[in-house]
Design an enzyme around this catalytic site. Sequence first.
Site, PDB file in Angstrom:
ATOM      1  CB  SER A 146      -0.953  -0.044   1.200  1.00 24.27           C
ATOM      2  OG  SER A 146      -1.935   0.948   1.108  1.00 24.27           O
ATOM      3  CG  ASP A 351       6.075  25.394   0.572  1.00 27.75           C
ATOM      4  OD1 ASP A 351       5.223  24.756   1.222  1.00 27.75           O
ATOM      5  OD2 ASP A 351       6.982  26.061   1.114  1.00 27.75           O
ATOM      6  CG  HIS A 404      -5.527  -2.375   0.082  1.00 24.63           C
ATOM      7  ND1 HIS A 404      -4.874  -1.803  -0.994  1.00 24.63           N
ATOM      8  CD2 HIS A 404      -4.946  -1.846   1.190  1.00 24.63           C
ATOM      9  CE1 HIS A 404      -3.962  -0.964  -0.563  1.00 24.63           C
ATOM     10  NE2 HIS A 404      -3.968  -0.977   0.757  1.00 24.63           N
TER      11      HIS A 404
END
Length: 425
Positions: A146, A351, A404
Amino acid sequence: MSSPLHYVLDGIHCEPHFFTVPLDHQQPDDEETITLFGRTLCRKDRLDDELPWLLYLQGGPGFGAPRPSANGGWIKRALQEFRVLLLDQRGTGHSTPIHAELLAHLNPRQQADYLSHFRADSIVRDAELIREQLSPDHPWSLLGQSFGGFCSLTYLSLFPDSLHEVYLTGGVAPIGRSADEVYRATYQRVADKNRAFFARFPHAQAIANRLATHLQRHDVRLPNGQRLTVEQLQQQGLDLGASGAFEELYYLLEDAFIGEKLNPAFLYQVQAMQPFNTNPVFAILHELIYCEGAASHWAAERVRGEFPALAWAQGKDFAFTGEMIFPWMFEQFRELIPLKEAAHLLAEKADWGPLYDPVQLARNKVPVACAVYAEDMYVEFDYSRETLKGLSNSRAWITNEYEHNGLRVDGEQILDRLIRLNRDC
């Protein structure tokens, strides 16, 4: 690196280690450091062999590495030919874990600045410093589950010459996709899981509706004193993308009421299933793993408006949410409340540096084998395929056999298949 006393577990030599690394890798001469924890594993009968290293990178963000209790699963397969390092990524497990008390002496701006150093690029630079100690003359291999797979792609971008082989399970990052796009796709997956769950357990819909109404009308407290809200109940869908989760969730709902009152056992279970008080990094940094040169602006909260079925109101059928983080959580979860202002500052931070180098990935020479789960609720299948098109020397095993959490469920077989895929055998 220190070498505390080792121990033997089911034929595995286990040895804990501690490493000191800079908080800010861009300012390595700064005196501020953090301590990382890792556990090395090697078969007892192969301690004297010259074995290559495999670094395991855990999913999350915000969760420590597994604590092995037996020689089984993917660890059993890995130990046939590797020494394994189970690394608690910075801020998790035993690696200077993030919690409100740790940051209490800082103001919100300082807290946000501190937390900004806990993304994949910093995790990878930590790992590279550790490799230089454990395997200075040889590259090592990665197994990324993951979010650990996301970190592996960052590693391939920054230090490709330090890697021998890479294995990804449910972890092909949506490179080039914004947080908004990611949540738009995963909300659709969550909606699909809701339909499947309530189709399988039709009676659960009435129970969930009743629960939501009860929580709206009453001040219900969890054993830790935190108020349980409808929004928190919706978050019990966090695990709907894991095998066995449908049954677990249904049994939770089935036991919710005793007559007209909530079952205390239900409240204890709900509290135990909430990871946000024990693993605050999960909430603080989750959206930021998708940010490169842009702010998240609470993407999951904004995109949720496009899915009205997931917004509960009296008279509507209840639906669960998935792996999404919302600003209200920093007003409700006890361990997140002190970090509320820092979380808002991080959500507005634009940023962020790059996490991936598409040019480097396009000319990648390190063999990469990936298990891609076609019905993954957490990592969008279509975006994974897009990324793989730009990742040279990669091979994908696409399957709907696993959810998953496939590596946890059938890790020995999955890792074995990926090893053979990487080596054409």
